[in-house]
Design an enzyme around this catalytic site. Structure first.
Site, short mmCIF file in Angstrom:
data_model
loop_
_atom_site.label_atom_id
_atom_site.label_comp_id
_atom_site.label_asym_id
_atom_site.label_seq_id
_atom_site.Cartn_x
_atom_site.Cartn_y
_atom_site.Cartn_z
N LYS A 171 -28.59 1.42 -24.70
CA LYS A 171 -27.92 0.44 -25.48
C LYS A 171 -28.46 -1.01 -25.15
CE LYS A 171 -25.02 -2.01 -27.90
NZ LYS A 171 -23.47 -1.60 -27.99
N LYS A 240 -23.58 -11.23 -22.94
CA LYS A 240 -23.11 -10.27 -22.16
C LYS A 240 -24.22 -9.24 -22.21
CE LYS A 240 -20.31 -7.10 -23.18
NZ LYS A 240 -20.36 -5.95 -23.70
#
Length: 302
Positions: A171, A240
């Site tokens: 991811k 993030k």
């Protein structure tokens, strides 16, 4: 699968994924910090749980869709967390926590007989609504086989590994490329607009040529050219993800200078636009710097 499933986290991504699980015929019990989000699902026939612990004492399988690693950790292992439940056997984390956190939570839950499966998704809010997101899965083949019907209700599942955390790494690789596409497309299209090119024509040409990417194909047409900036993903969340990628790369001894530049760009976006801003607003930093506006000038006509 016939068992009732738990679902925690009914935000921009979690809500449509939970909806699609229900539409596929599965019964779910939901929990969210916002009572209003829970009420909407109860009206549609779902049941609710007052805490992660209560939910984990009712079902054997819980799906999570939460915004940050600390929140994921708290829901899993904190006070009234999943780990204190009496029925839970496995947790499927659809969030982006990074491989280090995923491996850590997996190890701590394993001591309590609970299997932690990291299964982050990619495809944006639109993909979550349409049920077309990529679903990356790290866990046992047995769990993957049992959960495939649910995963297919969410999107297109990919078995990555049986090693905890590797789906998270997949991811982060994906989101670094997505983040880079937003940064570079913003700068390139601002340059063209400054030279006098029509932004919509630029995007159309790019999308017919070799420069097309997720930013030019989705973010620019849907949120930037119409000036709505409502793609549904926060600047802080993109920062993030990029930061998690760089932390993992550095842990591996990799410097990755170009990726570091992308992180710097998203840090600037957080600082100047705020973490809650829609991440497509990153283009406005370049617009303001060079005195141009990336807008559809066609008035709706091609």
């Amino acid at each position: 699968m016939s068992e009732t499933l738990g679902f925690i986290g009914l935000g921009n991504m979690g809500s449509p994924m939970a909806q699609n699980i229900m539409k596929a015929g599965f019964s779910i019990i939901v929990h969210d910090a916002r009572e209003s989000a829970v009420e909407g699902f109860v009206k549609q026939g779902a049941k609710s749980a007052a805490s992660p612990s209560e939910l984990a004492s009712t079902v054997e399988t819980i799906f999570l869709s939460l915004p940050t690693p600390p929140i994921v950790e708290a829901v899993a292992l904190g006070e009234n967390g999943i780990a204190s439940g009496s029925s839970i056997k496995r947790v499927v984390d659809l969030s982006t926590t990074g491989p280090k956190m995923a491996a850590s939570i997996a190890e701590r839950l394993k001591e309590r007989g609970i299997r932690w499966i990291d299964s982050p998704i990619s495809g944006g809010v639109g993909g979550a609504r349409a049920g077309t997101v990529a679903v990356m899965f790290s866990g046992s083949h047995e769990d993957y086989s049992e959960l495939t019907p649910v995963l297919e209700a969410i999107g297109k599942p990919f078995y990555v590994s049986d090693t905890p955390g590797l789906a998270q790494t997949m991811k982060l690789v994906n989101n670094m490329l997505s983040a880079a596409a937003m940064v570079l497309s913003s700068e390139a299209i601002v340059m063209g607009a400054k030279a006098g090119l029509d932004p919509k024509i630029m995007v159309d040409v790019i999308n017919a040529g070799s420069g097309r990417n997720t930013a030019t194909m989705q973010k620019f047409p849907n949120s930037i050219l119409p000036r709505t900036f409502d793609y549904g993903f926060a600047t802080g969340l993109m920062h993030k993800d990029v930061q998690l990628f760089m932390q993992e790369a550095e842990r591996m001894g990799l410097s990755l200078e170009a990726c570091r530049t992308v992180l710097d760009a998203w840090q600037k976006a957080v600082d100047e636009l705020g973490p809650d801003s829609d991440f497509t607003r990153i283009v406005t930093l370049e617009e303001e710097k060079y005195g141009v506006e990336i807008r559809d000038r066609s008035g709706g006509n091609d």
